[in-house]
Design a protein around this motif. Structure first.
Motif, PDB file in Angstrom:
ATOM      1  N   SER A   1      -1.486   8.366  -2.896  1.00 62.76           N
ATOM      2  CA  SER A   1      -1.410   9.443  -3.889  1.00 62.76           C
ATOM      3  C   SER A   1      -2.790   9.664  -4.498  1.00 62.76           C
ATOM      4  O   SER A   1      -3.538   8.717  -4.714  1.00 62.76           O
ATOM      5  CB  SER A   1      -0.418   9.075  -4.990  1.00 62.76           C
ATOM      6  OG  SER A   1       0.813   8.666  -4.436  1.00 62.76           O
ATOM      7  N   GLY A   2      -3.111  10.922  -4.794  1.00 63.62           N
ATOM      8  CA  GLY A   2      -4.459  11.241  -5.241  1.00 63.62           C
ATOM      9  C   GLY A   2      -4.638  11.530  -6.714  1.00 63.62           C
ATOM     10  O   GLY A   2      -5.752  11.731  -7.174  1.00 63.62           O
ATOM     11  N   GLY A   3      -3.579  11.553  -7.485  1.00 66.03           N
ATOM     12  CA  GLY A   3      -3.712  11.840  -8.915  1.00 66.03           C
ATOM     13  C   GLY A   3      -4.078  10.609  -9.721  1.00 66.03           C
ATOM     14  O   GLY A   3      -4.212   9.505  -9.188  1.00 66.03           O
ATOM     15  N   ALA A   4      -4.250  10.797 -11.018  1.00 62.37           N
ATOM     16  CA  ALA A   4      -4.573   9.694 -11.929  1.00 62.37           C
ATOM     17  C   ALA A   4      -3.651   9.769 -13.145  1.00 62.37           C
ATOM     18  O   ALA A   4      -3.029  10.799 -13.397  1.00 62.37           O
ATOM     19  CB  ALA A   4      -6.036   9.770 -12.357  1.00 62.37           C
ATOM     20  N   PHE A   5      -3.591   8.679 -13.871  1.00 59.06           N
ATOM     21  CA  PHE A   5      -2.739   8.592 -15.056  1.00 59.06           C
ATOM     22  C   PHE A   5      -3.589   8.316 -16.284  1.00 59.06           C
ATOM     23  O   PHE A   5      -4.627   7.667 -16.192  1.00 59.06           O
ATOM     24  CB  PHE A   5      -1.720   7.452 -14.900  1.00 59.06           C
ATOM     25  CG  PHE A   5      -0.805   7.635 -13.733  1.00 59.06           C
ATOM     26  CD1 PHE A   5       0.351   8.399 -13.846  1.00 59.06           C
ATOM     27  CD2 PHE A   5      -1.097   7.058 -12.503  1.00 59.06           C
ATOM     28  CE1 PHE A   5       1.196   8.577 -12.765  1.00 59.06           C
ATOM     29  CE2 PHE A   5      -0.255   7.230 -11.415  1.00 59.06           C
ATOM     30  CZ  PHE A   5       0.893   7.992 -11.547  1.00 59.06           C
ATOM     31  N   VAL A   6      -3.112   8.803 -17.429  1.00 62.61           N
ATOM     32  CA  VAL A   6      -3.795   8.506 -18.692  1.00 62.61           C
ATOM     33  C   VAL A   6      -2.835   7.769 -19.610  1.00 62.61           C
ATOM     34  O   VAL A   6      -1.714   8.217 -19.851  1.00 62.61           O
ATOM     35  CB  VAL A   6      -4.303   9.786 -19.394  1.00 62.61           C
ATOM     36  CG1 VAL A   6      -5.008   9.424 -20.704  1.00 62.61           C
ATOM     37  CG2 VAL A   6      -5.244  10.564 -18.484  1.00 62.61           C
ATOM     38  N   ILE A   7      -3.298   6.613 -20.068  1.00 62.33           N
ATOM     39  CA  ILE A   7      -2.557   5.785 -21.020  1.00 62.33           C
ATOM     40  C   ILE A   7      -3.179   6.048 -22.392  1.00 62.33           C
ATOM     41  O   ILE A   7      -4.405   6.081 -22.518  1.00 62.33           O
ATOM     42  CB  ILE A   7      -2.716   4.280 -20.676  1.00 62.33           C
ATOM     43  CG1 ILE A   7      -2.531   4.020 -19.172  1.00 62.33           C
ATOM     44  CG2 ILE A   7      -1.803   3.421 -21.520  1.00 62.33           C
ATOM     45  CD1 ILE A   7      -1.218   4.385 -18.593  1.00 62.33           C
ATOM     46  N   ASP A   8      -2.367   6.228 -23.425  1.00 63.30           N
ATOM     47  CA  ASP A   8      -2.939   6.534 -24.743  1.00 63.30           C
ATOM     48  C   ASP A   8      -3.400   5.264 -25.467  1.00 63.30           C
ATOM     49  O   ASP A   8      -3.330   4.160 -24.918  1.00 63.30           O
ATOM     50  CB  ASP A   8      -1.980   7.378 -25.589  1.00 63.30           C
ATOM     51  CG  ASP A   8      -0.745   6.621 -26.073  1.00 63.30           C
ATOM     52  OD1 ASP A   8      -0.709   5.378 -25.985  1.00 63.30           O
ATOM     53  OD2 ASP A   8       0.192   7.285 -26.558  1.00 63.30           O
ATOM     54  N   ARG A   9      -3.872   5.428 -26.694  1.00 58.70           N
ATOM     55  CA  ARG A   9      -4.448   4.301 -27.441  1.00 58.70           C
ATOM     56  C   ARG A   9      -3.403   3.278 -27.870  1.00 58.70           C
ATOM     57  O   ARG A   9      -3.738   2.192 -28.300  1.00 58.70           O
ATOM     58  CB  ARG A   9      -5.228   4.828 -28.652  1.00 58.70           C
ATOM     59  CG  ARG A   9      -6.342   5.768 -28.211  1.00 58.70           C
ATOM     60  CD  ARG A   9      -7.379   6.066 -29.242  1.00 58.70           C
ATOM     61  NE  ARG A   9      -6.874   6.306 -30.570  1.00 58.70           N
ATOM     62  CZ  ARG A   9      -7.631   6.249 -31.667  1.00 58.70           C
ATOM     63  NH1 ARG A   9      -8.896   5.944 -31.575  1.00 58.70           N
ATOM     64  NH2 ARG A   9      -7.115   6.512 -32.841  1.00 58.70           N
ATOM     65  N   LYS A  10      -2.119   3.629 -27.727  1.00 54.82           N
ATOM     66  CA  LYS A  10      -1.042   2.675 -28.035  1.00 54.82           C
ATOM     67  C   LYS A  10      -0.517   2.009 -26.767  1.00 54.82           C
ATOM     68  O   LYS A  10       0.541   1.396 -26.784  1.00 54.82           O
ATOM     69  CB  LYS A  10       0.101   3.390 -28.756  1.00 54.82           C
ATOM     70  CG  LYS A  10      -0.288   3.940 -30.115  1.00 54.82           C
ATOM     71  CD  LYS A  10       0.877   4.685 -30.745  1.00 54.82           C
ATOM     72  CE  LYS A  10       0.478   5.269 -32.081  1.00 54.82           C
ATOM     73  NZ  LYS A  10       1.551   6.085 -32.677  1.00 54.82           N
ATOM     74  N   SER A  11      -1.231   2.178 -25.660  1.00 54.78           N
ATOM     75  CA  SER A  11      -0.850   1.621 -24.355  1.00 54.78           C
ATOM     76  C   SER A  11       0.412   2.263 -23.784  1.00 54.78           C
ATOM     77  O   SER A  11       1.176   1.639 -23.059  1.00 54.78           O
ATOM     78  CB  SER A  11      -0.675   0.091 -24.416  1.00 54.78           C
ATOM     79  OG  SER A  11      -1.887  -0.526 -24.746  1.00 54.78           O
TER      80      SER A  11
END
Length: 195
Positions: free
Chosen positions: A158-168
């Motif tokens: 898979s070629g996408g990425a994920f973003v985790i916020d400052r609260k994990s």
């Protein structure tokens, strides 16, 4: 209930609403309602064992790939390096983590050389095949091993990425081909949120 009581209740509601920050309008895909994308422990390119939650307090961009990837990984990491440059003074408040889907070949040493070519702040992570299988399954990363024309080992992934916020908490999905400006916009929005 008297008119005065109703007026007081409405005034309180309006005050609370006015004081609350509006929800950010993201340019990438908001996936904050999903139940997957949990914490994990892997080995960094420096040999340390780290949890995703060790980065709590800063947004984290997770990208899955491998060091011998012939197409997707290099351009994606180059784009994420551009994102960190555009964040200017806030770049050190976000973290890019590259997770190998090829633990048999991507040693910490191999990862260290690879991620450093894009940005010195990037972190490469690997683990045992079983550990990587758990993380890729949780993050819905599809992989398929195959042999290249010159007998090289290739992995479709898979070629996408994920973003985790400052609260994990898993918040966003960055589709392949998303413009740098959109990623920068969303990371800035997450940096403004209270932890």
């Amino acid at each position: 209930m008297s008119r005065r009581s109703v007026a007081q209740i409405l005034a309180v509601i309006l005050l609370v609403t006015a004081c609350s920050a509006p929800a950010p309008q993201f340019k990438t895909t908001d996936i904050s309602t999903v139940e997957w994308g949990k914490d994990f422990v892997l080995t960094t390119h420096t040999g340390e064992r780290k949890r995703l939650s060790d980065f709590k307090g800063k947004p984290v961009v997770l990208f899955f790939g491998y060091t011998n990837c012939p197409d997707i990984c290099g351009p994606t990491l180059a784009k994420l390096a551009e994102v960190t440059k555009k964040l200017n003074g806030t770049a050190n408040q976000a973290q890019v983590i590259f997770i190998s889907v090829d633990p048999a070949h991507d040693t910490p040493f191999q990862l260290a050389k690879f991620v450093a070519t894009f940005d010195q702040s990037f972190i490469g992570m690997t683990g045992t095949p079983a550990e990587i299988a758990v993380v890729t399954q949780d993050y819905k990363i599809a992989t398929q091993h195959k042999e290249g024309a010159d007998h090289t080992h290739l992995i479709d992934h898979s070629g996408g990425a994920f973003v985790i916020d400052r609260k994990s908490k898993l918040r966003l999905y960055i589709k392949e081909g998303t413009p740098v400006a959109d990623i920068v916009h969303d990371l800035r929005a997450l940096l403004k949120e209270n932890t």
